[in-house]
Design a protein around this motif. Structure first.
Motif, PDB file in Angstrom:
ATOM      1  N   UNK A  30     -13.077   9.735  -3.387  1.00  0.00           N
ATOM      2  CA  UNK A  30     -11.945   9.339  -4.230  1.00  0.00           C
ATOM      3  C   UNK A  30     -10.763   8.877  -3.389  1.00  0.00           C
ATOM      4  N   UNK A  31     -10.480   9.580  -2.292  1.00  0.00           N
ATOM      5  CA  UNK A  31      -9.345   9.216  -1.454  1.00  0.00           C
ATOM      6  C   UNK A  31      -9.543   7.842  -0.823  1.00  0.00           C
ATOM      7  N   UNK A  32     -10.735   7.566  -0.325  1.00  0.00           N
ATOM      8  CA  UNK A  32     -11.005   6.269   0.291  1.00  0.00           C
ATOM      9  C   UNK A  32     -11.005   5.166  -0.764  1.00  0.00           C
ATOM     10  N   UNK A  33     -11.568   5.438  -1.942  1.00  0.00           N
ATOM     11  CA  UNK A  33     -11.545   4.446  -3.019  1.00  0.00           C
ATOM     12  C   UNK A  33     -10.110   4.101  -3.412  1.00  0.00           C
ATOM     13  N   UNK A  34      -9.244   5.101  -3.506  1.00  0.00           N
ATOM     14  CA  UNK A  34      -7.836   4.837  -3.829  1.00  0.00           C
ATOM     15  C   UNK A  34      -7.178   3.987  -2.749  1.00  0.00           C
ATOM     16  N   UNK A  35      -7.507   4.246  -1.489  1.00  0.00           N
ATOM     17  CA  UNK A  35      -6.934   3.448  -0.402  1.00  0.00           C
ATOM     18  C   UNK A  35      -7.425   2.012  -0.453  1.00  0.00           C
ATOM     19  N   UNK A  36      -8.704   1.807  -0.746  1.00  0.00           N
ATOM     20  CA  UNK A  36      -9.244   0.451  -0.843  1.00  0.00           C
ATOM     21  C   UNK A  36      -8.599  -0.320  -1.996  1.00  0.00           C
ATOM     22  N   UNK A  37      -8.454   0.347  -3.146  1.00  0.00           N
ATOM     23  CA  UNK A  37      -7.793  -0.301  -4.280  1.00  0.00           C
ATOM     24  C   UNK A  37      -6.343  -0.670  -3.928  1.00  0.00           C
ATOM     25  N   UNK A  38      -5.630   0.250  -3.303  1.00  0.00           N
ATOM     26  CA  UNK A  38      -4.239  -0.009  -2.958  1.00  0.00           C
ATOM     27  C   UNK A  38      -4.134  -1.138  -1.940  1.00  0.00           C
ATOM     28  N   UNK A  39      -5.017  -1.168  -0.954  1.00  0.00           N
ATOM     29  CA  UNK A  39      -4.982  -2.226   0.050  1.00  0.00           C
ATOM     30  C   UNK A  39      -5.317  -3.581  -0.547  1.00  0.00           C
ATOM     31  N   UNK A  40      -6.131  -3.583  -1.604  1.00  0.00           N
ATOM     32  CA  UNK A  40      -6.464  -4.842  -2.260  1.00  0.00           C
ATOM     33  C   UNK A  40      -5.301  -5.402  -3.053  1.00  0.00           C
ATOM     34  N   UNK A  41      -4.366  -4.520  -3.480  1.00  0.00           N
ATOM     35  CA  UNK A  41      -3.232  -4.967  -4.283  1.00  0.00           C
ATOM     36  C   UNK A  41      -1.985  -5.221  -3.473  1.00  0.00           C
ATOM     37  N   UNK A  42      -1.427  -4.147  -2.893  1.00  0.00           N
ATOM     38  CA  UNK A  42      -0.205  -4.221  -2.083  1.00  0.00           C
ATOM     39  C   UNK A  42       0.944  -4.882  -2.846  1.00  0.00           C
ATOM     40  N   UNK A  43       1.117  -4.480  -4.148  1.00  0.00           N
ATOM     41  CA  UNK A  43       2.163  -5.117  -4.955  1.00  0.00           C
ATOM     42  C   UNK A  43       3.563  -4.795  -4.452  1.00  0.00           C
ATOM     43  N   UNK A  44       3.776  -3.622  -3.866  1.00  0.00           N
ATOM     44  CA  UNK A  44       5.115  -3.204  -3.463  1.00  0.00           C
ATOM     45  C   UNK A  44       5.360  -3.414  -1.974  1.00  0.00           C
ATOM     46  N   UNK A  45       4.776  -4.442  -1.410  1.00  0.00           N
ATOM     47  CA  UNK A  45       4.971  -4.696   0.002  1.00  0.00           C
ATOM     48  C   UNK A  45       4.107  -3.829   0.900  1.00  0.00           C
ATOM     49  N   UNK A  46       3.160  -3.131   0.324  1.00  0.00           N
ATOM     50  CA  UNK A  46       2.235  -2.341   1.133  1.00  0.00           C
ATOM     51  C   UNK A  46       2.606  -0.885   1.283  1.00  0.00           C
ATOM     52  N   UNK A  47       3.759  -0.445   0.723  1.00  0.00           N
ATOM     53  CA  UNK A  47       4.182   0.935   0.900  1.00  0.00           C
ATOM     54  C   UNK A  47       3.189   1.888   0.241  1.00  0.00           C
ATOM     55  N   UNK A  48       2.813   1.602  -1.008  1.00  0.00           N
ATOM     56  CA  UNK A  48       1.853   2.471  -1.695  1.00  0.00           C
ATOM     57  C   UNK A  48       0.509   2.449  -0.983  1.00  0.00           C
ATOM     58  N   UNK A  49       0.112   1.277  -0.488  1.00  0.00           N
ATOM     59  CA  UNK A  49      -1.169   1.169   0.205  1.00  0.00           C
ATOM     60  C   UNK A  49      -1.156   1.962   1.506  1.00  0.00           C
ATOM     61  N   UNK A  50      -0.060   1.887   2.251  1.00  0.00           N
ATOM     62  CA  UNK A  50       0.016   2.643   3.507  1.00  0.00           C
ATOM     63  C   UNK A  50      -0.040   4.140   3.227  1.00  0.00           C
TER      64      UNK A  50
END
Length: 530
Positions: free
Chosen positions: A180-200
């Protein structure tokens, strides 16, 4: 001398709803499965008066659902031990103490110790509030020394059952939390709507999950780490990333299917391992515990004594309210106070609506408690106040296991307790200042600058040692995370020195540029091995 700033305290923002948690059903179902059998057994035996003690163990099922199962086993065992220790202290105090003022003081000290331990161990949600609720309620239950061992035994037995319930999913999906943690990171990295802060943040959380101490590497975790390096590479070079491929990988991590085996960037072969927090982060945590403990003890003591003075016979709810308010800074304490008051007031209305049903038969009382427990965990991720709408009637109904009470009197006292506890908690936060918050930002800035300088040195080295650059990268990433947490804490203190905004911005931008360079450097090949 630096000037002090008074921060604005938000109102509407504190009540804004968020999206549901991805795993909201796990703690919700776990607490029902943990509390249901013991309570139904006591119901069949005609001993619902003992349900407070079994609930102490059952509520431990709320913890550690985001942790890998090996770590979850240890954390849950610690939670059960902490819960029963607090319960034992409360029962012994109740049996030996003649006056309510002493009970309030002991309750305040217990709440401060519980808050400090939960913060120091970073046990995660729901933190100290559940433990404090049980110990505070037990303080005001008439007790004799001879009955205490049996009551503690019930709590331990229910806690053992809760441990089994929370560990059982690991038999079917042993790497569920990591996936689940890795899936959430992959989803966030695919979006990066907020400049990447949520993805990082998601990527950092996923590495922490894979690097949980005591969790041994295996082929599945290595495959997950390979996927996670692709998420990190997408952060380093968003223009070169393939969002569709990242989302496809994230989707493949659902269920129990085999983790996609993909090569890590630049031939990496990741081996997750523990990574200690930076020294600045550990010092910052220790520095923040003193005002946190003091605010908790003072707020609970003020709340309990004020409630006694106003005629409340068992002011445990005032103590719990004050303890629940204590957060990282005054702004968050204010927001939590707003949420707590709104949720509790709506919660007592729900309790009033449930009372005609729960007074019909003890079975209705048990089922209502289970329904409220499920609703609380299902809703609390949307906003604390929404979950509290169910927490409040659940807590009030638990106290009725010993004997049914006058609903009007109980509602009036709990409403008064809520208002008194919220005011006392906020007053304690204002009186006890956290002047070290600004110092923690300065220390975190220095740590980031040193970590960045070390990473830049390795980037300029023609042939760094195999593991040096990945270790430096992870150290810089952790330092940046600690810096952001320290800055957020300091900016939310009501009276505090202003945060050096320009230096902070420059340090974060430069740090992330260095992280990007480290990800793309050929010397980063042995990703995350150290």
């Amino acid at each position: 001398m630096s000037s002090l700033h008074v921060r604005r305290l938000p109102l509407a923002q504190a009540l804004r709803l968020q999206g549901p948690s991805a795993i909201w059903f796990k703690p919700a179902l776990s607490v029902v499965a943990s509390a249901g059998p013991p309570n139904l057994l006591l119901l069949a035996l005609g001993r619902l008066d003992l349900a407070l003690y079994t609930m102490a163990g059952s509520l431990c099922a709320l913890y550690a659902h985001h942790r890998p199962y090996a770590a979850r086993a240890r954390v849950l065992a610690g939670v059960v031990l902490g819960m029963t220790t607090g319960l034992a202290a409360a029962l012994l105090t109740s049996a030996l103490t003649p006056g309510p003022v002493v009970l309030v003081i002991v309750g305040a000290l217990l709440a401060a110790v519980q808050k400090t331990l939960c913060e120091a161990t970073r046990v995660g949600p729901p933190g100290n509030v559940v433990v404090t609720f049980i110990s505070s309620a037990a303080l005001f239950v008439p007790q004799t020394p001879g009955r205490i061992p049996g009551h503690i035994g019930l709590a331990l037995a229910a806690g053992a059952w809760a441990w089994l319930v929370c560990m059982a999913p690991g038999l079917l999906r042993p790497h569920g939390p990591e996936r689940r943690a890795v899936a959430a990171a992959l989803h966030a990295a695919a979006g990066q709507e907020d400049g990447g802060l949520r993805a990082r943040t998601a990527v950092h959380t996923a590495w922490q999950t894979l690097h949980t101490p005591g969790v041994r590497p295996d082929p599945t975790r290595r495959a997950l780490a390979h996927l996670l390096t692709h998420a990190e590479a997408a952060l380093a070079a968003p223009a070169e990333a393939d969002p569709r491929r990242l989302r496809d990988w994230a989707g493949a991590l659902r269920g129990t299917a085999r983790v996609p085996e993909v090569p890590a960037p630049q031939g990496a072969y990741p081996h997750p391992g523990p990574h200690p927090a930076p020294a600045a982060g550990r010092r910052g945590l220790l520095h923040s515990l003193a005002p946190t403990a003091t605010r908790t003890a003072l707020g609970c003591a003020l709340a309990g004594t004020a409630a006694l003075a106003l005629g409340v016979g068992r002011p445990y709810w005032a103590l719990v309210t004050a303890a629940s308010l204590v957060q990282a800074n005054v702004t968050l304490i204010w927001s939590r106070g707003v949420q707590r008051v709104v949720g509790n007031l709506l919660g007592v209305l729900l309790f009033a609506a449930l009372t005609p049903l729960t007074h019909l038969h003890p079975a209705a009382l048990v089922l209502s408690v289970l329904a409220c427990a499920f609703g609380a965990e299902a809703l609390i991720a949307r906003n604390y106040w929404l979950g509290t709408v169910c927490v409040t009637p659940m807590a009030l109904l638990i106290t009725e296991f010993t004997r049914l009470q006058n609903p009007g009197e109980l509602i009036a006292q709990r409403t008064l307790d809520t208002l008194v506890g919220a005011l006392a908690g906020l007053a304690a936060a204002v009186v006890v200042t956290n002047r070290r918050a600004g110092d923690r930002v300065a220390e975190a800035l220095t740590a980031v600058e040193h970590a960045r300088a070390h990473t830049e040195y390795l980037l300029g080295h023609p042939a760094p040692a195999p593991h040096d650059l990945p270790a430096a990268h992870r150290g810089l990433a952790s330092a940046l995370t600690e810096l952001r947490a320290a800055a957020d804490t300091a900016s939310g203190e009501w009276w505090s020195r202003p945060v050096p905004a320009e230096r902070l911005t420059l340090a974060e931008r430069a740090g992330h540029r260095t992280l990007t360079a480290a990800v793309r450097h050929p010397g980063a090949a042995p990703w995350k091995q150290d």
